[in-house]
Motif scaffolding. Structure first.
Motif, PDB file in Angstrom:
ATOM      1  N   ALA A   1     -12.015   1.858 -10.705  1.00  0.00           N
ATOM      2  CA  ALA A   1     -12.717   0.838 -10.286  1.00  0.00           C
ATOM      3  C   ALA A   1     -11.665  -0.373  -9.759  1.00  0.00           C
ATOM      4  O   ALA A   1     -11.829  -0.850  -8.369  1.00  0.00           O
ATOM      5  N   GLU A   2     -10.638  -0.626 -10.205  1.00  0.00           N
ATOM      6  CA  GLU A   2      -9.762  -1.706 -10.018  1.00  0.00           C
ATOM      7  C   GLU A   2      -8.746  -1.149  -8.847  1.00  0.00           C
ATOM      8  O   GLU A   2      -8.537  -1.900  -8.014  1.00  0.00           O
ATOM      9  N   THR A   3      -8.180   0.075  -9.038  1.00  0.00           N
ATOM     10  CA  THR A   3      -7.680   0.617  -8.048  1.00  0.00           C
ATOM     11  C   THR A   3      -8.556   0.563  -6.554  1.00  0.00           C
ATOM     12  O   THR A   3      -7.863   0.279  -5.544  1.00  0.00           O
ATOM     13  N   ALA A   4      -9.630   1.197  -6.644  1.00  0.00           N
ATOM     14  CA  ALA A   4     -10.467   0.903  -5.344  1.00  0.00           C
ATOM     15  C   ALA A   4     -10.507  -0.352  -4.879  1.00  0.00           C
ATOM     16  O   ALA A   4     -10.456  -0.192  -3.476  1.00  0.00           O
ATOM     17  N   LEU A   5     -10.648  -1.338  -5.688  1.00  0.00           N
ATOM     18  CA  LEU A   5     -11.072  -2.733  -5.410  1.00  0.00           C
ATOM     19  C   LEU A   5      -9.554  -3.221  -4.582  1.00  0.00           C
ATOM     20  O   LEU A   5      -9.571  -3.877  -3.555  1.00  0.00           O
ATOM     21  N   LEU A   6      -8.451  -2.757  -5.285  1.00  0.00           N
ATOM     22  CA  LEU A   6      -7.070  -3.265  -4.747  1.00  0.00           C
ATOM     23  C   LEU A   6      -7.142  -2.712  -3.433  1.00  0.00           C
ATOM     24  O   LEU A   6      -6.527  -3.231  -2.518  1.00  0.00           O
TER      25      LEU A   6
ATOM     26  N   ASP B   1       0.722  -1.117   0.017  1.00  0.00           N
ATOM     27  CA  ASP B   1      -0.181  -0.056  -0.167  1.00  0.00           C
ATOM     28  C   ASP B   1       0.931   1.340   0.003  1.00  0.00           C
ATOM     29  O   ASP B   1       0.384   2.345  -0.884  1.00  0.00           O
ATOM     30  N   ALA B   2       2.187   1.312   0.676  1.00  0.00           N
ATOM     31  CA  ALA B   2       3.121   2.511   0.693  1.00  0.00           C
ATOM     32  C   ALA B   2       3.460   2.449  -0.514  1.00  0.00           C
ATOM     33  O   ALA B   2       3.776   3.642  -0.915  1.00  0.00           O
ATOM     34  N   ALA B   3       3.824   1.476  -1.306  1.00  0.00           N
ATOM     35  CA  ALA B   3       4.793   1.723  -2.572  1.00  0.00           C
ATOM     36  C   ALA B   3       3.770   1.855  -3.487  1.00  0.00           C
ATOM     37  O   ALA B   3       4.528   2.490  -4.562  1.00  0.00           O
ATOM     38  N   LEU B   4       2.557   1.583  -3.651  1.00  0.00           N
ATOM     39  CA  LEU B   4       1.757   2.001  -4.662  1.00  0.00           C
ATOM     40  C   LEU B   4       1.645   3.359  -4.923  1.00  0.00           C
ATOM     41  O   LEU B   4       1.256   4.062  -3.918  1.00  0.00           O
ATOM     42  N   PRO B   5       1.430   3.778  -6.230  1.00  0.00           N
ATOM     43  CA  PRO B   5       1.410   5.196  -6.367  1.00  0.00           C
ATOM     44  C   PRO B   5      -0.303   5.541  -6.155  1.00  0.00           C
ATOM     45  O   PRO B   5      -0.919   4.314  -6.262  1.00  0.00           O
ATOM     46  N   GLY B   6      -0.776   6.627  -6.306  1.00  0.00           N
ATOM     47  CA  GLY B   6      -2.184   6.926  -6.106  1.00  0.00           C
ATOM     48  C   GLY B   6      -2.891   6.224  -7.350  1.00  0.00           C
ATOM     49  O   GLY B   6      -4.178   5.671  -6.673  1.00  0.00           O
ATOM     50  N   GLU B   7      -2.652   6.322  -8.478  1.00  0.00           N
ATOM     51  CA  GLU B   7      -3.033   5.745  -9.510  1.00  0.00           C
ATOM     52  C   GLU B   7      -2.163   4.762 -10.165  1.00  0.00           C
ATOM     53  O   GLU B   7      -1.412   5.234 -11.131  1.00  0.00           O
ATOM     54  N   PRO B   8      -2.151   3.334  -9.660  1.00  0.00           N
ATOM     55  CA  PRO B   8      -1.285   2.732 -10.448  1.00  0.00           C
ATOM     56  C   PRO B   8      -1.378   2.463 -11.950  1.00  0.00           C
ATOM     57  O   PRO B   8      -2.461   2.403 -12.381  1.00  0.00           O
ATOM     58  N   ALA B   9      -0.355   2.473 -12.732  1.00  0.00           N
ATOM     59  CA  ALA B   9      -0.443   2.284 -14.140  1.00  0.00           C
ATOM     60  C   ALA B   9      -1.218   1.195 -14.574  1.00  0.00           C
ATOM     61  O   ALA B   9      -0.805   0.235 -13.982  1.00  0.00           O
TER      62      ALA B   9
END
Length: 238
Positions: A216-221, A203-211
């Motif tokens: 919807a996928e980002t919100a689910l992740l 969670d800390a390593a992921l950017p705000g909007e993963p490429a």
């Protein structure tokens, strides 16, 4: 916390006062209510304790004695850092089980009994830290390590007491405990390889909007990671 049918008047008074304190806080612990619950007359209460403040000092010492007895009942284990974990967990557990006592013991105007009992508890903590120091486990001097543990354990316990039990995040205690122990001993947290720890790292390593991810996928992740972070840390003692 009360004794079972004590025959000594002083013990009966302390047991009754402890029960009233646990049920309704210090406001419920009037001398009249304590005397009635203990089955003694006011002159007996004043002869034994002097006044209400004397009674408060004594009942705080009474409660703390039981806390110290629990801590003393555990023989030292092979790992002094694990002993520090167990001592932390007992401290927090006592505060959550007896919140009225804990708040009274650690308020700005602590009764004399609380000050004396706290000094004994600190000597026990210092002895554990000195053992860790002799084993080469401390990264900071014993007095500083004791101060760090006392301050953070107090803050965590008071924070948890202030939270409604239904929404209380008891995992906060474990996370804080391990952070402090890592700072003073360099010990890795036992949770470091759990799904919760890995989820926190991701969670800390992921950017705000993963490429490559839709919104919807980002919100689910993020939802899945939050579930792992919340479920993977246990409040159990080390």
């Amino acid at each position: 916390m009360s004794a079972e049918s004590p025959t000594d008047p002083r013990e009966r008074i302390l047991a009754a006062a402890a029960e009233l304190l646990a049920q309704g806080g210090s406001e419920a612990m009037s001398t009249r209510a304590v005397g009635a619950a203990a089955g003694v007359q006011a002159p007996t209460l004043y002869r034994l304790f002097g006044d209400k403040q004397g009674l408060i000092d004594a009942v705080v010492g009474y409660g703390f004695e039981r806390y110290l007895a629990e801590k003393s009942s555990h023989a030292p284990g092979p790992d002094p850092v694990d002993d520090l974990r167990r001592g932390w967990d007992l401290h927090v557990e006592f505060g959550l089980t007896h919140p009225s006592f804990y708040v009274l013991m650690n308020g700005a105007d602590r009764p004399r009994g609380a000050v004396e009992a706290a000094e004994r508890a600190n000597r026990m903590l210092t002895a554990m830290l000195e053992r860790a120091a002799r084993d080469g486990r401390l990264l900071v001097p014993v007095p500083m390590a004791a101060q760090m543990i006392r301050a953070t354990a107090l803050g965590v316990t008071l924070t948890l007491i202030a939270e409604p039990p239904a929404t209380r995040d008891v995992a906060l205690s474990v996370r804080t405990r391990e952070t402090v122990l890592a700072a003073i001993t360099g010990a890795p947290a036992p949770e470091v390889l759990t799904p919760a720890a890995l989820a926190i790292a991701l969670d800390a390593a992921l950017p705000g909007e993963p490429a490559g991810f839709t919104a919807a996928e980002t919100a689910l992740l993020r939802e899945w990671l939050n579930r792992l972070m919340g479920e993977g840390v246990s409040p159990a003692a080390g």
